[in-house]
Design an enzyme around this catalytic site. Structure first.
Site, PDB file in Angstrom:
ATOM      1  N   ASP A 161     -31.059 -10.773 -24.489  1.00 39.53           N
ATOM      2  CA  ASP A 161     -30.044 -10.050 -25.067  1.00 39.53           C
ATOM      3  C   ASP A 161     -28.522 -10.202 -24.637  1.00 39.53           C
ATOM      4  OD1 ASP A 161     -31.757  -7.184 -23.675  1.00 39.53           O
ATOM      5  OD2 ASP A 161     -30.042  -8.478 -22.864  1.00 39.53           O
ATOM      6  N   HIS A 218     -36.145 -17.118 -20.607  1.00 40.17           N
ATOM      7  CA  HIS A 218     -36.537 -17.228 -22.163  1.00 40.17           C
ATOM      8  C   HIS A 218     -35.361 -17.572 -22.806  1.00 40.17           C
ATOM      9  CE1 HIS A 218     -40.394 -14.495 -21.164  1.00 40.17           C
ATOM     10  NE2 HIS A 218     -40.367 -15.860 -20.670  1.00 40.17           N
ATOM     11  N   CYS A 240     -29.924 -27.265 -31.175  1.00 39.51           N
ATOM     12  CA  CYS A 240     -30.494 -28.077 -32.281  1.00 39.51           C
ATOM     13  C   CYS A 240     -32.244 -28.190 -32.073  1.00 39.51           C
ATOM     14  CB  CYS A 240     -29.906 -29.574 -32.208  1.00 39.51           C
ATOM     15  SG  CYS A 240     -30.621 -30.716 -33.255  1.00 39.51           S
ATOM     16  N   CYS A 270     -27.046 -36.417 -36.910  1.00 41.69           N
ATOM     17  CA  CYS A 270     -28.381 -35.490 -36.595  1.00 41.69           C
ATOM     18  C   CYS A 270     -28.680 -34.759 -37.914  1.00 41.69           C
ATOM     19  CB  CYS A 270     -28.167 -34.710 -35.264  1.00 41.69           C
ATOM     20  SG  CYS A 270     -29.737 -33.589 -34.938  1.00 41.69           S
ATOM     21  N   THR A 272     -40.936  -4.337 -17.511  1.00 40.20           N
ATOM     22  CA  THR A 272     -41.486  -5.517 -18.275  1.00 40.20           C
ATOM     23  C   THR A 272     -43.058  -5.159 -18.239  1.00 40.20           C
ATOM     24  OG1 THR A 272     -42.454  -7.939 -18.179  1.00 40.20           O
ATOM     25  CG2 THR A 272     -41.980  -6.792 -16.233  1.00 40.20           C
ATOM     26  N   SER A 273     -43.937  -5.589 -19.199  1.00 39.53           N
ATOM     27  CA  SER A 273     -45.168  -5.175 -19.351  1.00 39.53           C
ATOM     28  C   SER A 273     -46.066  -6.066 -18.582  1.00 39.53           C
ATOM     29  CB  SER A 273     -45.897  -5.180 -20.877  1.00 39.53           C
ATOM     30  OG  SER A 273     -45.494  -6.539 -21.382  1.00 39.53           O
ATOM     31  N   GLN A 323     -36.243 -11.712 -18.268  1.00 41.71           N
ATOM     32  CA  GLN A 323     -37.031 -12.440 -19.572  1.00 41.71           C
ATOM     33  C   GLN A 323     -36.179 -12.066 -20.826  1.00 41.71           C
ATOM     34  OE1 GLN A 323     -41.556 -11.601 -19.241  1.00 41.71           O
ATOM     35  NE2 GLN A 323     -40.758 -10.004 -17.945  1.00 41.71           N
ATOM     36  N   TYR A 328     -34.135 -13.290 -36.255  1.00 43.53           N
ATOM     37  CA  TYR A 328     -33.290 -13.284 -35.124  1.00 43.53           C
ATOM     38  C   TYR A 328     -31.939 -12.949 -35.696  1.00 43.53           C
ATOM     39  CZ  TYR A 328     -36.542 -15.331 -32.278  1.00 43.53           C
ATOM     40  OH  TYR A 328     -37.778 -15.627 -31.570  1.00 43.53           O
TER      41      TYR A 328
HETATM   42  C1  BV8 Z   1     -45.530 -21.662 -21.623  1.00 46.17           C
HETATM   43  C2  BV8 Z   1     -39.303 -15.165 -27.448  1.00 46.17           C
HETATM   44  C3  BV8 Z   1     -46.422 -23.632 -21.172  1.00 46.17           C
HETATM   45  C4  BV8 Z   1     -37.742 -14.956 -27.317  1.00 46.17           C
HETATM   46  C5  BV8 Z   1     -40.832 -14.597 -25.855  1.00 46.17           C
HETATM   47  C6  BV8 Z   1     -50.568 -18.662 -18.397  1.00 46.17           C
HETATM   48  C7  BV8 Z   1     -49.603 -19.353 -17.983  1.00 46.17           C
HETATM   49  C8  BV8 Z   1     -48.672 -20.054 -18.716  1.00 46.17           C
HETATM   50  C9  BV8 Z   1     -48.568 -19.726 -20.060  1.00 46.17           C
HETATM   51  C10 BV8 Z   1     -49.673 -18.889 -20.468  1.00 46.17           C
HETATM   52  C11 BV8 Z   1     -50.471 -18.198 -19.886  1.00 46.17           C
HETATM   53  N1  BV8 Z   1     -51.344 -17.602 -20.513  1.00 46.17           N
HETATM   54  C12 BV8 Z   1     -50.741 -17.448 -21.793  1.00 46.17           C
HETATM   55  C13 BV8 Z   1     -49.680 -18.499 -22.055  1.00 46.17           C
HETATM   56  C14 BV8 Z   1     -48.985 -18.583 -23.070  1.00 46.17           C
HETATM   57  C15 BV8 Z   1     -47.932 -17.762 -23.432  1.00 46.17           C
HETATM   58  C16 BV8 Z   1     -48.270 -16.086 -22.880  1.00 46.17           C
HETATM   59  O1  BV8 Z   1     -47.826 -15.698 -21.795  1.00 46.17           O
HETATM   60  N2  BV8 Z   1     -48.892 -15.452 -23.737  1.00 46.17           N
HETATM   61  C17 BV8 Z   1     -49.174 -14.085 -23.549  1.00 46.17           C
HETATM   62  C18 BV8 Z   1     -48.650 -13.265 -24.853  1.00 46.17           C
HETATM   63  C19 BV8 Z   1     -50.584 -13.958 -23.187  1.00 46.17           C
HETATM   64  N3  BV8 Z   1     -46.918 -18.124 -22.429  1.00 46.17           N
HETATM   65  C20 BV8 Z   1     -46.215 -19.003 -23.193  1.00 46.17           C
HETATM   66  O2  BV8 Z   1     -46.056 -19.601 -24.364  1.00 46.17           O
HETATM   67  C21 BV8 Z   1     -44.676 -19.265 -22.623  1.00 46.17           C
HETATM   68  N4  BV8 Z   1     -44.680 -20.742 -22.722  1.00 46.17           N
HETATM   69  O3  BV8 Z   1     -45.968 -20.990 -20.623  1.00 46.17           O
HETATM   70  O4  BV8 Z   1     -45.244 -22.942 -21.775  1.00 46.17           O
HETATM   71  C22 BV8 Z   1     -47.766 -23.636 -21.686  1.00 46.17           C
HETATM   72  C23 BV8 Z   1     -47.828 -23.170 -23.246  1.00 46.17           C
HETATM   73  C24 BV8 Z   1     -48.953 -23.049 -24.004  1.00 46.17           C
HETATM   74  C25 BV8 Z   1     -50.212 -22.829 -23.167  1.00 46.17           C
HETATM   75  C26 BV8 Z   1     -50.145 -22.870 -21.495  1.00 46.17           C
HETATM   76  C27 BV8 Z   1     -48.724 -23.153 -21.063  1.00 46.17           C
HETATM   77  C28 BV8 Z   1     -43.709 -18.886 -23.410  1.00 46.17           C
HETATM   78  C29 BV8 Z   1     -43.497 -17.287 -23.038  1.00 46.17           C
HETATM   79  C30 BV8 Z   1     -42.130 -16.846 -23.881  1.00 46.17           C
HETATM   80  C31 BV8 Z   1     -42.304 -16.583 -25.065  1.00 46.17           C
HETATM   81  N5  BV8 Z   1     -41.195 -15.980 -25.893  1.00 46.17           N
HETATM   82  N6  BV8 Z   1     -40.078 -14.285 -26.752  1.00 46.17           N
HETATM   83  C32 BV8 Z   1     -37.544 -13.734 -28.044  1.00 46.17           C
HETATM   84  O5  BV8 Z   1     -37.740 -13.932 -29.273  1.00 46.17           O
HETATM   85  O6  BV8 Z   1     -37.219 -12.661 -27.364  1.00 46.17           O
HETATM   86  S1  BV8 Z   1     -42.068 -13.445 -25.059  1.00 46.17           S
HETATM   87  C33 BV8 Z   1     -41.310 -11.921 -25.233  1.00 46.17           C
HETATM   88  O7  BV8 Z   1     -42.156 -11.252 -24.274  1.00 46.17           O
HETATM   89  C34 BV8 Z   1     -39.932 -11.550 -24.668  1.00 46.17           C
HETATM   90  O8  BV8 Z   1     -39.353 -12.789 -24.277  1.00 46.17           O
HETATM   91  C35 BV8 Z   1     -40.112 -10.808 -23.684  1.00 46.17           C
HETATM   92  O9  BV8 Z   1     -39.158 -10.975 -22.544  1.00 46.17           O
HETATM   93  C36 BV8 Z   1     -41.501 -11.019 -23.121  1.00 46.17           C
HETATM   94  C37 BV8 Z   1     -42.085  -9.985 -22.111  1.00 46.17           C
HETATM   95  O10 BV8 Z   1     -42.031  -8.874 -22.834  1.00 46.17           O
HETATM   96  P1  BV8 Z   1     -41.298  -7.807 -21.749  1.00 46.17           P
HETATM   97  O11 BV8 Z   1     -40.135  -8.013 -21.654  1.00 46.17           O
HETATM   98  O12 BV8 Z   1     -42.044  -7.256 -21.021  1.00 46.17           O
HETATM   99  O13 BV8 Z   1     -41.351  -6.400 -22.985  1.00 46.17           O
HETATM  100  P2  BV8 Z   1     -42.489  -5.715 -23.622  1.00 46.17           P
HETATM  101  O14 BV8 Z   1     -42.014  -4.914 -24.693  1.00 46.17           O
HETATM  102  O15 BV8 Z   1     -43.979  -6.307 -23.246  1.00 46.17           O
HETATM  103  O16 BV8 Z   1     -42.539  -4.497 -22.484  1.00 46.17           O
HETATM  104  C38 BV8 Z   1     -41.494  -3.515 -21.887  1.00 46.17           C
HETATM  105  C39 BV8 Z   1     -41.968  -2.835 -20.620  1.00 46.17           C
HETATM  106  O17 BV8 Z   1     -40.756  -2.060 -20.616  1.00 46.17           O
HETATM  107  C40 BV8 Z   1     -43.161  -1.788 -20.904  1.00 46.17           C
HETATM  108  O18 BV8 Z   1     -43.886  -1.982 -19.776  1.00 46.17           O
HETATM  109  C41 BV8 Z   1     -42.561  -0.495 -21.137  1.00 46.17           C
HETATM  110  O19 BV8 Z   1     -43.514   0.386 -20.225  1.00 46.17           O
HETATM  111  C42 BV8 Z   1     -41.177  -0.642 -20.205  1.00 46.17           C
HETATM  112  N7  BV8 Z   1     -40.237   0.382 -20.439  1.00 46.17           N
HETATM  113  C43 BV8 Z   1     -39.900   0.855 -21.692  1.00 46.17           C
HETATM  114  N8  BV8 Z   1     -38.983   1.626 -21.767  1.00 46.17           N
HETATM  115  C44 BV8 Z   1     -38.366   1.341 -20.373  1.00 46.17           C
HETATM  116  C45 BV8 Z   1     -39.301   0.611 -19.507  1.00 46.17           C
HETATM  117  N9  BV8 Z   1     -39.208   0.313 -18.313  1.00 46.17           N
HETATM  118  C46 BV8 Z   1     -38.277   0.926 -17.741  1.00 46.17           C
HETATM  119  N10 BV8 Z   1     -37.194   1.629 -18.303  1.00 46.17           N
HETATM  120  C47 BV8 Z   1     -37.348   1.945 -19.686  1.00 46.17           C
HETATM  121  N11 BV8 Z   1     -36.389   2.653 -20.279  1.00 46.17           N
END
Ligand code: BV8
Length: 271
Positions: free
Chosen positions: A113, A136, A144, A175, A213-214, A110, A76
């Site tokens: 930044d 997020h 904390c 704390c 977003t993906s 999401q 980070y």
């Molecule tokens: C939760 C940390 C309760 C901060 C991140 C169903 C329902 C609920 C939860 C889940 C579920 N299924 C699975 C889960 C669990 C999990 C999850 O979703 N897992 C996934 C991987 C399957 N979700 C969670 O744990 C969430 N918590 O729901 O709590 C719970 C808990 C457990 C089980 C059930 C319920 C918490 C999710 C948050 C995680 N934290 N990051 C940090 O360090 O940044 S996630 C991370 O991915 C980032 O935060 C980011 O925002 C997020 C999404 O990614 P994207 O922003 O889409 O980025 P990515 O690179 O993937 O895609 C970029 C896109 O841009 C691409 O499509 C590309 O083509 C495009 N692109 C590229 N260049 C350009 C462009 N588009 C336009 N212009 C360009 N120039």
């Protein structure tokens, strides 16, 4: 001396999508890391994305932080310092202008930044914008890690992650728990107020624009489905297809920095 290439003429899909946005008042924009890619911020799952070098489970979970807080903080700290050299791009600017001009528009991001907020308020502001919903969290904010302690602060300074005894600790009296980035990790609940506001806005929206977003991370990726369930229209802005593409009325294949400005542009004033 050849003149610079003129920008490509807007596609018929872009013009049709822009026309619908202009005829709508309640619009929600959901953004992901792709909107910040043109600012030089690495995405997560792209070819040079964060997750290419690390597995999310290694870094973006409370378990990883408990297991190795120095490793997690070093990642980070690296991202926080890299962000200092990044600036909002035309995509952020277009969203900022659109939010300012349209009081019923909401931004659900999401991204952690802070570039949307910087585009809205270049001078910075401690007061969060009421229609920007950060699902997020924010990488510039610390909080904390102690259960029940609510200490948090905006603090973009360097973190010395070389040794655990140099990591920042909570200043709250009595704390002293480790301080962590104020972002949502996998397995953690999203901030309730932001999530509720996001789904409420999406369920009232006539149009949901999903940019950069993906659509793989939930529950954020489900926000646009609330618009669809309420009879609204989805517009996708992304060079690639995503799981939401089949639900979109228009898939504008291109970069957010190029497509969001014409898509969100205000109509020219009558001559
Ligand atoms: C939760 C940390 C309760 C901060 C991140 C169903 C329902 C609920 C939860 C889940 C579920 N299924 C699975 C889960 C669990 C999990 C999850 O979703 N897992 C996934 C991987 C399957 N979700 C969670 O744990 C969430 N918590 O729901 O709590 C719970 C808990 C457990 C089980 C059930 C319920 C918490 C999710 C948050 C995680 N934290 N990051 C940090 O360090 O940044 S996630 C991370 O991915 C980032 O935060 C980011 O925002 C997020 C999404 O990614 P994207 O922003 O889409 O980025 P990515 O690179 O993937 O895609 C970029 C896109 O841009 C691409 O499509 C590309 O083509 C495009 N692109 C590229 N260049 C350009 C462009 N588009 C336009 N212009 C360009 N120039």
């Amino acid at each position: 001396m050849t003149s610079p290439p003129s920008p490509p003429s807007p596609s018929s899909d872009l013009l049709a999508a822009r026309d619908l946005v202009r005829r709508s008042r309640r619009v929600v924009i959901l953004t992901g890391a792709g909107v910040s890619a043109e600012s030089g911020v690495p995405t997560f799952r792209g070819p040079a994305g964060h997750w290419k070098r690390f597995r999310p489970e290694e870094l973006a979970t409370p378990e990883a932080f408990r297991r190795d807080p120095c490793l997690v903080w070093s990642w980070y700290d690296h991202r926080r310092q890299a962000l200092a050299a990044c600036a909002p791009n035309p995509g952020h600017g277009a969203v900022a202008r659109y939010l300012e001009a349209n009081p019923e528009a909401h931004l659900v991001t999401q991204n952690v930044d802070g570039l949307h907020q910087r585009a809205m308020r270049p001078e910075g502001s401690a007061v969060p914008h009421p229609r920007i919903h950060e699902l997020h969290g924010s990488i510039a904010r610390l909080r904390c890690s102690g259960p029940g302690c609510t200490w948090a602060a905006e603090d973009p300074r360097r973190i010395d992650a070389s040794r655990e005894d140099r990591l920042p600790r909570c200043p709250s009296p009595g704390c002293g728990a480790l301080v962590r980035p104020d972002v949502v990790w996998f397995g953690e609940m999203l901030p309730e107020a932001a999530l509720t506001a996001a789904f409420e806005a999406a369920s009232r929206a006539e149009v949901c624009i999903v940019a950069g977003t993906s659509a793989l991370v939930h529950p954020a990726a489900s926000v646009p489905l609330a618009t669809l369930r309420a009879g609204g229209t989805l517009v996708e802005v992304n060079p690639e297809a995503t799981p939401l593409s089949p639900h979109a009325r228009w898939c504008l294949r291109g970069r957010a920095g190029e497509l969001l400005p014409p898509l969100l542009a205000e109509p020219d004033p009558p001559a």
